[in-house]
Write a protein that holds these residues in place. Structure first.
Motif, mmCIF file in Angstrom:
data_model
loop_
_atom_site.group_PDB
_atom_site.id
_atom_site.type_symbol
_atom_site.label_atom_id
_atom_site.label_comp_id
_atom_site.label_asym_id
_atom_site.label_seq_id
_atom_site.Cartn_x
_atom_site.Cartn_y
_atom_site.Cartn_z
ATOM 1 N N PRO A 144 0.821 -1.221 0.000
ATOM 2 C CA PRO A 144 0.000 0.000 0.000
ATOM 3 C C PRO A 144 0.856 1.273 0.000
ATOM 4 O O PRO A 144 1.811 1.394 0.765
ATOM 5 C CB PRO A 144 -0.806 -0.103 1.302
ATOM 6 N N SER A 145 0.470 2.216 -0.854
ATOM 7 C CA SER A 145 1.159 3.510 -0.867
ATOM 8 C C SER A 145 0.944 4.268 0.437
ATOM 9 O O SER A 145 1.740 5.140 0.791
ATOM 10 C CB SER A 145 0.669 4.356 -2.048
ATOM 11 N N SER A 146 -0.136 3.924 1.166
ATOM 12 C CA SER A 146 -0.441 4.612 2.425
ATOM 13 C C SER A 146 0.640 4.405 3.477
ATOM 14 O O SER A 146 0.707 5.147 4.462
ATOM 15 C CB SER A 146 -1.797 4.150 2.974
ATOM 16 N N LEU A 147 1.520 3.405 3.290
ATOM 17 C CA LEU A 147 2.640 3.230 4.219
ATOM 18 C C LEU A 147 3.538 4.465 4.234
ATOM 19 O O LEU A 147 4.209 4.746 5.226
ATOM 20 C CB LEU A 147 3.458 1.995 3.823
ATOM 21 N N GLY A 148 3.535 5.198 3.154
ATOM 22 C CA GLY A 148 4.379 6.381 3.062
ATOM 23 C C GLY A 148 3.989 7.503 4.000
ATOM 24 O O GLY A 148 4.762 8.453 4.191
ATOM 25 N N CYS A 149 2.793 7.401 4.622
ATOM 26 C CA CYS A 149 2.351 8.458 5.539
ATOM 27 C C CYS A 149 2.832 8.222 6.967
ATOM 28 O O CYS A 149 2.623 9.060 7.840
ATOM 29 C CB CYS A 149 0.824 8.584 5.513
ATOM 30 N N LEU A 150 3.489 7.079 7.218
ATOM 31 C CA LEU A 150 3.939 6.749 8.572
ATOM 32 C C LEU A 150 5.301 7.406 8.813
ATOM 33 O O LEU A 150 6.357 6.771 8.726
ATOM 34 C CB LEU A 150 4.016 5.237 8.750
ATOM 35 N N GLU A 151 5.293 8.650 9.151
ATOM 36 C CA GLU A 151 6.504 9.465 9.125
ATOM 37 C C GLU A 151 7.557 9.065 10.142
ATOM 38 O O GLU A 151 8.729 9.427 9.999
ATOM 39 C CB GLU A 151 6.152 10.937 9.311
ATOM 40 N N ASN A 152 7.183 8.293 11.164
ATOM 41 C CA ASN A 152 8.165 7.870 12.159
ATOM 42 C C ASN A 152 8.556 6.405 12.017
ATOM 43 O O ASN A 152 9.263 5.865 12.880
ATOM 44 C CB ASN A 152 7.632 8.123 13.575
ATOM 45 N N LEU A 153 8.124 5.760 10.951
ATOM 46 C CA LEU A 153 8.425 4.350 10.746
ATOM 47 C C LEU A 153 9.929 4.150 10.541
ATOM 48 O O LEU A 153 10.556 4.813 9.719
ATOM 49 C CB LEU A 153 7.660 3.826 9.527
#
Length: 514
Positions: free
Chosen positions: A405-414
């Motif tokens: 999922p491209s939405s993983l890119g929103c996890l800024e502290n991952l």
């Protein structure tokens, strides 16, 4: 950061929560002291040959033995009473305490670099309520004479080098509610006579070398709320404890048999850790019907069966760790939907099937998720930009299909994204290049196609990159040469082509595996 990927902000949140729980528990214990209890204390000290001069002499002896003067304002050897001058760590009774005024009430010498044996002079403090010698270098045996301190309510000797056995005579300390002997070298059995210490509220014997069984007599202690016997060599089964039990820590021992369903009768239970033992059978569903449970750790046992569905409805749940068992069935589909404080989930190393629960993609407090080494299938859920605390996602060695999922890119502290050994297909999302905190990225052994996004070269904190064993095509992005912290880069067994310029590795001085 810990190996769990737990961030400082969430640690503070959970710590604050735990502090509130502990303070409430202790307050309840103190408020339960009755007039009868006070009379008992008076009777225990009646006739004791204890004067202000004797107590001042004890402080003089300690000062001489341990060169303790650096903590003082003045020489305690010149005093006629323990609080005649100022001495850090010393508390005396005040005018409101009647005939005890001026006598020593509490002695706190924790973290004072004290060494040697337990000073016998301390056994003359016959009115003392609190004695704390923790975090020092005391050695040799525990003195049985501590049983003379009849008014003692709190004894803390943790983190020393004390050895020998625990004296059974200590059971005569009828007012003791807090006993901490953890982090020493004590061996032998837990005294059966401890079941006579009716006031005991906290018992911490963790990180020693104790063996044998947990005495059934501890189940008679109706005030006992916290039990920590972790990191010993204890064996046998879990006995029946009082319904007032709040915390049970038995990890790193040799306990076996089935986990008793009677633990579900402990309606105040908040924290249970039975990890790294030899428990068998199923996880009792009754435990997850306790309203206030917030930490459940059963990792590294031989547990079978399914995860109790009732777990998903616990609103206070913060941490679940069932890794390395033989659990089967599906993960409760609503896990993360009701537990607004859930920050840690580790179900790795089991035989779980089904899909990754969708609510985990919206759990706003979630920091660490490990579902690796199972038989999960289906697709990955979408992830919410409100999951600002998520630092680790580990879903490797499953049978997950679909795209990343491209939405993983929103996890800024991952910091860690590990998806290896699945059946993922499609391209690597360019959005992963937005994960500026990312340290480890592993999408190896899947069926990924297309080119490696040049945006991966923007991940300045990246130390490990593994896209091996896929169907990737195109060239290796030159931007990867900017990853100065990179230590591992594995792109083998793909269909990559092209050539790299001679200076590609000029900035990759830390790389050790290629």
């Amino acid at each position: 950061m810990s190996r769990w990927g737990v961030g400082r902000g969430q640690q503070q949140c959970v710590f604050a929560f735990i502090v509130v729980v502990v303070v409430v528990g202790v307050t309840q214990a103190v408020s339960s002291s009755s007039a009868t209890e006070m009379e008992e204390e008076r009777s225990l000290r009646d006739g004791a040959a204890c004067s202000l001069q004797v107590e001042a002499g004890v402080l003089c002896n300690i000062s001489a033995t341990w060169n303790w003067l650096w903590l003082t304002a003045g020489d305690p050897c010149t005093w006629s009473a323990p609080c005649e001058g100022y001495l850090q760590g010393v508390t005396c009774f005040t005018t409101g305490d009647g005939d005890l005024e001026g006598h020593l009430m509490a002695l706190d010498l924790s973290s004072s670099s004290l060494y040697g044996t337990f000073p016998s002079s301390l056994l003359q403090l016959c009115y003392i309520h609190t004695l704390d010698l923790s975090d020092n270098y005391l050695e040799d045996y525990l003195p049985s004479g501590i049983s003379q301190l009849k008014t003692l309510q709190s004894l803390n000797l943790e983190h020393n080098s004390l050895d020998g056995t625990i004296p059974s005579s200590w059971s005569s300390l009828k007012l003791l509610y807090d006993l901490d002997l953890s982090n020493n070298y004590l061996h032998g059995a837990i005294p059966v006579s401890f079941g006579e210490m009716d006031a005991l509220f906290t018992l911490d014997l963790g990180s020693n070398q104790l063996s044998g069984l947990i005495p059934d007599s501890l189940g008679k202690l109706t005030q006992l709320a916290t039990i920590d016997l972790s990191e010993n060599q204890l064996a046998g089964s879990i006995p029946h404890f009082s319904d007032n039990l709040e915390s049970l820590l038995l990890q790193h021992n040799r306990f076996g048999g089935q986990i008793p369903s009677a633990l579900g009768e402990c309606t105040l239970l908040q924290y249970i850790d039975l990890s790294q033992n030899e428990f068998t059978g199923t996880i009792p569903s009754e435990i997850f019907e306790v309203e206030y449970l917030f930490i459940a750790v059963f990792a590294t046992n031989s547990l079978v069966g399914t995860i109790p569905p009732s777990m998903q409805y616990l609103s206070m749940l913060t941490k679940i760790d069932f890794e390395n068992n033989d659990l089967t069935g599906t993960i409760p589909s609503l896990l993360g939907a009701y537990s607004q404080y859930l920050y840690y989930v580790d179900l790795s190393g089991n035989s779980l099937s089904g899909s990754v629960p969708t609510p985990l993609g919206n759990a706003t407090m979630l920091q660490f998720l490990d579902l690796s080494d199972n038989q999960l299938s289906g697709t990955l859920p979408d992830w919410s930009p409100t999951q600002l605390m998520l630092t680790g996602i580990h879903l490797g060695t499953n049978e997950i299909t679909g795209t990343i999922p491209s939405s993983l890119g929103c996890l800024e502290n991952l910091q860690y994204l590990c998806l290896p050994r699945n059946q993922l297909s499609g391209t690597i999302p360019t959005a992963l290049g937005e994960l500026q905190a990312l340290v480890g990225l592993d999408c190896s052994s899947n069926q990924l196609t297309g080119a490696i996004p040049s945006a991966i070269g923007d991940l300045e904190a990246l130390e490990s990159l593994d896209f091996s064993n896929n169907l990737l095509t195109g060239g290796i992005p030159l931007q990867l040469g900017k990853l100065v912290d990179l230590q591992l880069m594995n792109l083998k067994n793909n269909e990559l082509g092209g050539t790299l310029p001679p200076n590609f590795f000029a900035n990759l001085s830390r790389i050790s595996t290629l």
